[in-house]
Design an enzyme around this catalytic site. Structure first.
Site, mmCIF file in Angstrom:
data_model
loop_
_atom_site.group_PDB
_atom_site.id
_atom_site.type_symbol
_atom_site.label_atom_id
_atom_site.label_comp_id
_atom_site.label_asym_id
_atom_site.label_seq_id
_atom_site.Cartn_x
_atom_site.Cartn_y
_atom_site.Cartn_z
ATOM 1 N N GLY A 96 0.824 -1.202 0.000
ATOM 2 C CA GLY A 96 0.000 0.000 0.000
ATOM 3 C C GLY A 96 0.854 1.246 0.000
ATOM 4 N N ASP A 109 -2.850 -6.166 -7.501
ATOM 5 C CA ASP A 109 -3.708 -6.421 -6.359
ATOM 6 C C ASP A 109 -2.931 -7.178 -5.286
ATOM 7 O OD1 ASP A 109 -5.656 -7.086 -4.554
ATOM 8 O OD2 ASP A 109 -6.968 -8.100 -5.992
ATOM 9 N N TYR A 132 -6.065 2.412 13.440
ATOM 10 C CA TYR A 132 -6.621 3.672 13.935
ATOM 11 C C TYR A 132 -7.641 3.353 15.023
ATOM 12 C CZ TYR A 132 -8.916 8.282 13.965
ATOM 13 O OH TYR A 132 -9.429 9.503 14.345
ATOM 14 N N TYR A 187 -16.957 4.047 13.904
ATOM 15 C CA TYR A 187 -15.627 3.536 13.577
ATOM 16 C C TYR A 187 -15.201 2.409 14.514
ATOM 17 C CZ TYR A 187 -10.981 3.294 11.657
ATOM 18 O OH TYR A 187 -9.867 2.834 11.041
#
Length: 401
Positions: A52, A115, A231, A241
């Site tokens: 990523g 991918d 996160y 979240y």
């Protein structure tokens, strides 16, 4: 393809095109913001694999590794080239610029476009590592994907951003007009199947598959460290979240860190997560309430708000021993201290409770947030002449020798 003017056209917070020059300048600016560490000339360059590497925290981790510690390595990302109708994705242009940063820094980097969930991309990446480096010192896992095809079953799983158990009413920003506007929305709760699918996409399963593949090929160097970005966020965003489907996936990611840590003990390795702070990314902006929260946070902190690059520089300083690693519960690195300090959360909570359609522009830094959204696509970048035509059809970077 002919050079042309490229403008920030789009729908909501999504733009149709990206600006090649702006994306390149953004990466150059990031490079210049990272100071080089005092390196021991007797030590070899660290070898890093970033899954990523073209956006958000993954991009910041890649640039910080190259500039601060002279790292060699491989970046894996999934980007689209230019077509007759559209420019390439912003990540395509950012990767070209990152490759240039590596080359100018004397670092040996190759970027693979594919991918990361696919077995063939894992094999291509591992073959490259075996040929060029013989192994890696670090694996940074930073993927925020909408879907994933399970390599064992062939089934494609779609992630959702929804609460668990009960529906949720939240304030959020509406980007359909010329300026962001405050509104209130209802978010339906996720089904058990949707929760399971989100964990399959955003949890730790693929991270573990990467580590297992590296172990099977004997490509982990002594003292190898792997880290996945996570996160937690504020109590203000917790229902959608941390207590929602994405949060369930992050919990699975953290559980995976424990499993991997035990698996790496014989190799004198370690696995951990790094909890980063709030940032403007394409993934986070799609989450109801997050854009408003981030804008209110910036409205209070102003320049004290920490960028992903600053946080990733701190991450590398801790990983390499330049700073105390200071892990929580033995496996979690907290980089969000600046966001979740009680005094900061107290002030942001007051703003959240007080914000209305009439005062949102005073309490939240909407101008900054909008500019950050545009910068994701290479627009609103200082020092770029957007009146000048530019060539959108740029080739994927060749490997650095």
């Amino acid at each position: 393809m002919t050079a042309r003017h490229i403008e920030p056209r789009g729908r909501g917070f999504l733009l149709f095109d990206s600006h090649p020059t702006g994306c390149g300048q953004l990466v150059t600016t990031m490079r210049d913001q990272v100071a080089q560490a005092a390196l021991d000339p007797r030590k070899s360059r660290p070898v890093v694999l970033v899954i990523g590497s073209s956006a958000g925290y993954g991009l910041a981790a890649t640039i910080a590794a190259i500039r601060r510690y002279g790292a060699d390595g491989v970046g894996v990302c999934f980007e689209r080239p230019a077509t007759e109708r559209r420019t390439a994705t912003a990540g395509w242009y950012r990767t070209i610029a990152t490759a240039d940063v590596a080359a100018r820094s004397g670092s040996n980097w190759t970027f693979i476009n594919g991918d990361a969930f696919a077995d063939e991309v894992k094999k291509e990446t591992l073959d490259l590592i075996a040929e060029k480096f013989g192994g890696i010192d670090y694996l940074i896992y930073s993927i925020a994907a909408p879907r994933r095809t399970d390599p064992l079953t062939g089934r494609t799983h779609q992630s959702v951003i929804q609460p668990i158990g009960e529906g949720y009413v939240t304030k959020t920003l509406d980007f359909s007009g010329e300026v962001p506007a405050l509104k209130q929305i209802w978010v339906e709760p996720a089904t058990e199947a949707e929760q399971a699918d989100t964990i399959k996409v955003m949890g730790g399963e693929d991270w573990a598959l990467w580590v297992d593949a590296l172990i099977s090929r004997n490509l982990l160097k002594k003292g190898f460290t792997t880290l996945a970005l996570s996160y937690i966020g504020s109590h203000l965003t917790a229902p959608i979240y941390r207590q929602g489907t994405i949060g369930a996936a992050k919990i699975h990611l953290e559980e995976t860190a424990n499993v991997l840590y035990d698996k790496l003990i014989p190799l004198k390795g370690r696995a951990m997560t790094a909890v980063a702070g709030a940032a403007v990314t394409q993934a986070s902006t799609a989450i109801p309430g997050i854009a408003l929260y981030t804008s209110l946070l910036r409205g209070f902190l102003d320049e004290e708000m920490q960028s992903p690059l600053r946080q990733m520089t701190e991450m590398w300083d801790r990983l390499t021993g330049f700073q105390d690693i200071n892990l929580e519960s033995g496996w979690r690195m907290r980089l969000d201290w600046w966001e979740l300090h009680p005094l900061i959360q107290e002030q942001v909570t007051k703003r959240w409770e007080a914000v209305t359609a009439d005062n949102v522009a005073n309490l939240a830094d909407l101008r900054w947030f909008t500019a950050e959204l545009h910068r994701l696509y290479g627009f609103a970048v200082p020092g770029v002449d957007y009146a000048a035509p530019c060539e959108p059809d740029l080739p994927w970077p060749a490997p650095t020798e």
